[in-house]
Structure formats: C-alpha cells, structure tokens
Write an enzyme that holds these catalytic residues in place. Structure first.
Site, PDB file in Angstrom:
ATOM      1  N   CYS A   2     -25.583 -21.310 -15.940  1.00  0.00           N
ATOM      2  CA  CYS A   2     -24.387 -20.721 -15.346  1.00  0.00           C
ATOM      3  C   CYS A   2     -24.676 -20.040 -14.019  1.00  0.00           C
ATOM      4  O   CYS A   2     -24.007 -20.294 -13.019  1.00  0.00           O
ATOM      5  CB  CYS A   2     -23.760 -19.726 -16.318  1.00  0.00           C
ATOM      6  SG  CYS A   2     -22.283 -18.922 -15.678  1.00  0.00           S
ATOM      7  N   CYS A   7     -21.676 -22.133 -13.224  1.00  0.00           N
ATOM      8  CA  CYS A   7     -20.429 -21.428 -12.930  1.00  0.00           C
ATOM      9  C   CYS A   7     -20.452 -20.643 -11.623  1.00  0.00           C
ATOM     10  O   CYS A   7     -19.506 -20.720 -10.831  1.00  0.00           O
ATOM     11  CB  CYS A   7     -20.099 -20.445 -14.063  1.00  0.00           C
ATOM     12  SG  CYS A   7     -20.479 -21.023 -15.718  1.00  0.00           S
ATOM     13  N   LYS A  10     -20.987 -22.753  -8.361  1.00  0.00           N
ATOM     14  CA  LYS A  10     -19.816 -23.635  -8.302  1.00  0.00           C
ATOM     15  C   LYS A  10     -18.586 -22.875  -7.818  1.00  0.00           C
ATOM     16  O   LYS A  10     -17.804 -23.384  -7.008  1.00  0.00           O
ATOM     17  CB  LYS A  10     -19.545 -24.223  -9.686  1.00  0.00           C
ATOM     18  CG  LYS A  10     -18.234 -24.978  -9.804  1.00  0.00           C
ATOM     19  CD  LYS A  10     -17.856 -25.179 -11.257  1.00  0.00           C
ATOM     20  CE  LYS A  10     -17.474 -23.871 -11.924  1.00  0.00           C
ATOM     21  NZ  LYS A  10     -17.166 -24.056 -13.360  1.00  0.00           N
ATOM     22  N   TYR A 146     -14.909 -31.865 -16.814  1.00  0.00           N
ATOM     23  CA  TYR A 146     -14.552 -30.804 -15.874  1.00  0.00           C
ATOM     24  C   TYR A 146     -15.537 -30.705 -14.719  1.00  0.00           C
ATOM     25  O   TYR A 146     -15.147 -30.383 -13.584  1.00  0.00           O
ATOM     26  CB  TYR A 146     -14.400 -29.468 -16.604  1.00  0.00           C
ATOM     27  CG  TYR A 146     -15.679 -28.832 -17.081  1.00  0.00           C
ATOM     28  CD1 TYR A 146     -16.349 -27.916 -16.291  1.00  0.00           C
ATOM     29  CD2 TYR A 146     -16.204 -29.125 -18.333  1.00  0.00           C
ATOM     30  CE1 TYR A 146     -17.518 -27.319 -16.721  1.00  0.00           C
ATOM     31  CE2 TYR A 146     -17.372 -28.530 -18.770  1.00  0.00           C
ATOM     32  CZ  TYR A 146     -18.030 -27.633 -17.967  1.00  0.00           C
ATOM     33  OH  TYR A 146     -19.199 -27.059 -18.394  1.00  0.00           O
ATOM     34  N   GLU A 150     -14.255 -30.968 -10.848  1.00  0.00           N
ATOM     35  CA  GLU A 150     -14.498 -29.795 -10.007  1.00  0.00           C
ATOM     36  C   GLU A 150     -15.236 -30.177  -8.735  1.00  0.00           C
ATOM     37  O   GLU A 150     -14.842 -29.780  -7.621  1.00  0.00           O
ATOM     38  CB  GLU A 150     -15.284 -28.741 -10.793  1.00  0.00           C
ATOM     39  CG  GLU A 150     -14.452 -28.024 -11.846  1.00  0.00           C
ATOM     40  CD  GLU A 150     -15.258 -27.042 -12.667  1.00  0.00           C
ATOM     41  OE1 GLU A 150     -14.644 -26.126 -13.246  1.00  0.00           O
ATOM     42  OE2 GLU A 150     -16.500 -27.173 -12.743  1.00  0.00           O
ATOM     43  N   ASP A 273     -25.005 -23.944 -25.760  1.00  0.00           N
ATOM     44  CA  ASP A 273     -24.831 -25.384 -25.563  1.00  0.00           C
ATOM     45  C   ASP A 273     -25.745 -26.222 -26.436  1.00  0.00           C
ATOM     46  O   ASP A 273     -25.440 -27.379 -26.722  1.00  0.00           O
ATOM     47  CB  ASP A 273     -25.081 -25.742 -24.094  1.00  0.00           C
ATOM     48  CG  ASP A 273     -24.005 -25.197 -23.169  1.00  0.00           C
ATOM     49  OD1 ASP A 273     -23.149 -24.436 -23.644  1.00  0.00           O
ATOM     50  OD2 ASP A 273     -24.023 -25.531 -21.962  1.00  0.00           O
ATOM     51  N   HIS A 415       7.650 -10.044 -10.817  1.00  0.00           N
ATOM     52  CA  HIS A 415       8.297 -10.941  -9.854  1.00  0.00           C
ATOM     53  C   HIS A 415       7.982 -10.531  -8.422  1.00  0.00           C
ATOM     54  O   HIS A 415       7.934  -9.336  -8.116  1.00  0.00           O
ATOM     55  CB  HIS A 415       9.825 -10.883 -10.079  1.00  0.00           C
ATOM     56  CG  HIS A 415      10.596 -11.811  -9.205  1.00  0.00           C
ATOM     57  ND1 HIS A 415      10.601 -13.171  -9.407  1.00  0.00           N
ATOM     58  CD2 HIS A 415      11.380 -11.572  -8.122  1.00  0.00           C
ATOM     59  CE1 HIS A 415      11.369 -13.734  -8.489  1.00  0.00           C
ATOM     60  NE2 HIS A 415      11.846 -12.776  -7.695  1.00  0.00           N
ATOM     61  N   GLU A 420       5.030 -15.205 -14.275  1.00  0.00           N
ATOM     62  CA  GLU A 420       6.263 -14.786 -14.934  1.00  0.00           C
ATOM     63  C   GLU A 420       6.960 -15.953 -15.631  1.00  0.00           C
ATOM     64  O   GLU A 420       7.758 -15.752 -16.558  1.00  0.00           O
ATOM     65  CB  GLU A 420       7.229 -14.141 -13.934  1.00  0.00           C
ATOM     66  CG  GLU A 420       7.811 -15.090 -12.899  1.00  0.00           C
ATOM     67  CD  GLU A 420       8.783 -14.387 -11.949  1.00  0.00           C
ATOM     68  OE1 GLU A 420       9.791 -13.856 -12.449  1.00  0.00           O
ATOM     69  OE2 GLU A 420       8.519 -14.371 -10.729  1.00  0.00           O
TER      70      GLU A 420
END
Length: 456
Positions: A2, A7, A10, A146, A150, A273, A415, A420
C-alpha cells in the site's frame, strides 16, 4: 504494498491526473484562459521525485514507530522451521533463528504475469509503473480489475494514448451493473481505447522498443511503448516452508483461515491479501487489531473477530467509484426480486452547471441505493462520479449500524452537494417509517444522549 507501490503513490498520481484533467477540460469554463496549454507542461520526473520522497518519509515514520513501540524490525526472508521457529536470512546471507509462542503471517500478494510468448520480458506490472522514469506516449494495460482501470484513467488524463485490453466485455464485472456500465461509458468518452472479448494476450513482440500485442482472438495493437500487465494478484506463500509449520493452503493457493484468522496450525495466524478475502489494506489493519485484542486483551475480548461484511470500497478511476454492500443482482439472488427495492439517480454535478456544452456531454454522477425487506434496510450503496470517493466513509458507518431508507431520508441534506442525492432519493413519504437505529431519528426525534460518568 500500500505505502510503497500501492494505495499511497497511486493516489498521488490520481491527484496529478485529476489536476491535468481539470486544466485541460474544465478550467476554461471557469474563466481560466490558457489552461489547456498549462496541462501540457506536466513534468513526470518532478512528480516521481516528490512522490518517491514522500513514500521514503512514510517508511521512516513507520520504522520510528516500531522503535518507539519497542518492536525489533528485522529485514530478511523468513522460512518456517516448525510451528514456533523461523529462520530469517538477511540480505548479506546471514541467518538468524527466531522463536515465538505465536506467529502471524501477513506477507501480502504480488502481481501475476500470465503465460504467453514474450509477455514477462516485455511487460511491467503495476509495481513497475511506479519505476517508470518518463510517461509513455502509448501504453497498453491488460486487465479488468480496479488496478487496471485506475492506471488507465491516470495515464489517459496525463496525456498518454491508452489501450485497455479486456478478456471479456467490460471491466469491473463484479461491481454493480450501473457502476460497470457507467465507468465504461466515461472511459470511452474520455478517449481510452478498449479492446473487448480478447480472451487475453497471447504474444508480445518488441522491435526497437516498440511492442506489438497479439490477443488470443488474433487482434493486434501496434506501436506500444509500455505494456502494463494487471490481470490480478497472487499470494506471497512461496518459500515460507508452510508444510513444516503444518499450515494448509486453499485450492486457489491462499492460506486457509477461519473467521478469527486461525490457520490450520494453532500457534500460527494469517491475515491480509495472503488469505484472499477482501484484499484491502484497511481490512488487514482491522483484522490485525481484532486478532491482537483476542490474543492479548482481556477476557471480554476473547471472541474478538473482524467483520468482512459491509466494507466501504473506493476505486480511484476517472471518474472515481464508491461502493459498499450488495450489488442489485446479489441482493435479488439473496432475498428474491419481490423483496428488493432500488432507488437510482443520474445527474450532472453542479460543477458542470455553467459549462456551455450539450447536457448529454456533461459527465454524469450515478447513484444507487439497494434496499431489502419490509423496512427497506439499505444493503447496498453504489456511486460513480466526482467526489464520491470522499463521501462513502460516512455512509459506510450508517450501513454498519443498520440504516434503513427512512433513516437516510431523516438526514437533512447538505446543499448543494452530490452526496445529498443519497438522502433525497425517491418520492418523499413513501418509505416505511422504520428505523434501524438504537435511537430512532425519525419524525423529528431528539438525538441520543450519552451516559455520563457523573452528574453535572
């Protein structure tokens, strides 16, 4: 993985690519003239140097954390001698023997290369992507997961010509159909060249640095500078000597563990993993914390275990994806069509509101709530579009606490935001007024109050 080649670096590249896309496609709509020319000045080497420096600093922080916690950090290759003994060979060839009452295996995984003529010698993995000294002009990425999408999004936004080779028809086939199709549409709009139903890559040749990819179905891609192979990952178990520790593997090569991370040897545990279940770094951290609680905590923690259900997940594609829980198809398979109600929305983010382009050409944000049962329990949330990567964490908390559609409706919308939409879907007043909360927030109820240690 990672921090070093996953991660963290990346996300740095995702940020750079997002800035490049904003400069090239969005900034002029907000009055920043010349932004398209600025986007062409991207300095790959400068970002790589800064990124690598950041990763190095993080490694130093972790090493100091070990030292401050009294953890001895030993660098080397470990092999089991038996259920309690490891032999660790350092880089200089010296072997050190370690023994312990308990041993935890968390060796992770690594990228795999499929078989095929010229594949391994003419490709790099996702790890190799972070070693590139310059941005490739033409890049071919092989894979449908993924990691593949990516990297395709990053390189495309930064200016490479990107080819994405899929074995079947779409990428991210295990995701909700709305996500799968939505990403496909945006990738095509963004200029990524997708090669479908190829059955994978059969051969790669290299002539003067330019690669030619031949797929199993016979299609050919010419003039490629870099081929990134990202069809999947395999567990790091080779060389561990697991047979000497009586640790068994599954038929897919992962270490067998039960729900409490126990292997087939009572003194050895495994997580992350290498076990092949929810392969995400935060998932491994969570499993490690519960395991430590169970082994070293008090009697009240003796049954601690991590839950692998309702894990929020983000894909840093372009646009990003946020998802948690069951897909619509999974919910129908589990509960039956009659017990599933789906709420969907597709809209252009307000960010694109002032763009003087055809509404159909504006990037879309897509959201879906998957609800089940008479109370409309929320069992799945799926989003793709600008900013969804930063909004999923809170909704993950809500789902872990058993949120219903009425619970989401009870939250006052912020908002104007994209998030929302998740608390305003459907026709007001049509959801069953049932809450999954311990203290119901419905119908103007007061918020919960804490139990105080002493009276004020």
């Amino acid at each position: 993985t990672c921090v070093n080649v996953g991660c963290v670096p990346k996300k740095v590249m995702f940020n750079a690519a997002t800035l490049a896309h904003t400069l090239a496609h969005d900034a002029d709509h907000y009055g920043f003239t010349g932004s398209k020319d600025v986007a062409k000045t991207f300095d790959w080497a400068k970002v790589k140097k800064a990124r690598d420096g950041y990763v190095k600093r993080l490694n130093g922080i972790y090493e100091r954390g070990f030292a401050n916690a009294g953890v001895e950090y030993i660098r080397g290759t470990a092999t089991f001698r038996d259920e309690h003994v490891l032999a660790v060979m350092s880089e200089d060839g010296e072997t050190k023997t370690l023994s312990a009452k308990y041993i935890l295996i968390a060796t992770g995984g690594r990228p795999m290369f499929p078989e095929g003529e010229g594949i391994e010698e003419n490709c790099i993995s996702s790890d190799g992507f972070f070693e590139l000294e310059e941005m490739p002009s033409v890049v071919c990425i092989v894979g449908a997961g993924y990691i593949a999408v990516e990297l395709a999004g990053v390189l495309n936004a930064l200016g490479s010509e990107v080819h994405l080779v899929l074995r079947k028809g779409n990428a991210l086939r295990s995701f909700d159909e709305m996500i799968m199709n939505g990403l496909d549409e945006e990738m095509v709009k963004g200029g990524i060249r997708i090669h479908r139903y190829t059955d994978g890559v059969a051969k790669i040749t290299n002539t003067n640095g330019k690669k030619v990819i031949t797929t199993t179905k016979g299609d050919m891609i010419y003039g490629v500078d870099t081929v990134i192979m990202a069809p999947g990952r395999v567990p790091n178990v080779e060389g561990l000597g697991l047979d000497k520790a009586k640790v068994l593997l599954s038929h897919k090569g992962y270490i067998q563990v039960d729900e409490k991370q126990n292997t087939t040897c009572p003194s050895i545990f495994a997580l992350g993993d290498v076990c092949g279940k929810v392969e995400l770094t935060p998932m491994a951290i969570a499993a490690g914390r519960r395991l430590a609680d169970r082994i070293f905590g008090g009697t009240e923690l003796k049954n601690s275990k991590v839950s692998y259900d309702l894990v929020p997940t983000v894909v840093f594609s372009h646009p990003p994806i946020g998802t948690i829980g069951l897909t619509e198809a999974e919910a129908v398979a589990k509960y039956g069509q009659d017990n599933v109600k789906v709420y969907k929305s597709s809209f252009a983010n307000l960010f694109y509101g002032i763009f003087d382009v055809d509404p159909a050409d504006k990037p879309k944000t897509r959201m879906k709530l998957v609800c089940t049962g008479e109370e409309e329990l929320v069992v799945g949330i799926h989003c793709i579009g600008m900013g969804v990567d930063e909004m999923m964490q809170g909704f993950g908390v809500a789902m872990k606490m058993g949120a219903t559609k009425a619970d989401l409706d009870s939250s006052v919308a912020i908002h104007p935001t994209a998030s929302e939409e998740l608390v305003t879907m459907g026709v007001w007043g049509t959801s069953p007024q049932v809450s999954g909360a311990v203290v119901s927030p419905l119908n103007g109820a007061s918020p919960s109050e804490p139990k105080l240690k002493s009276k004020m």
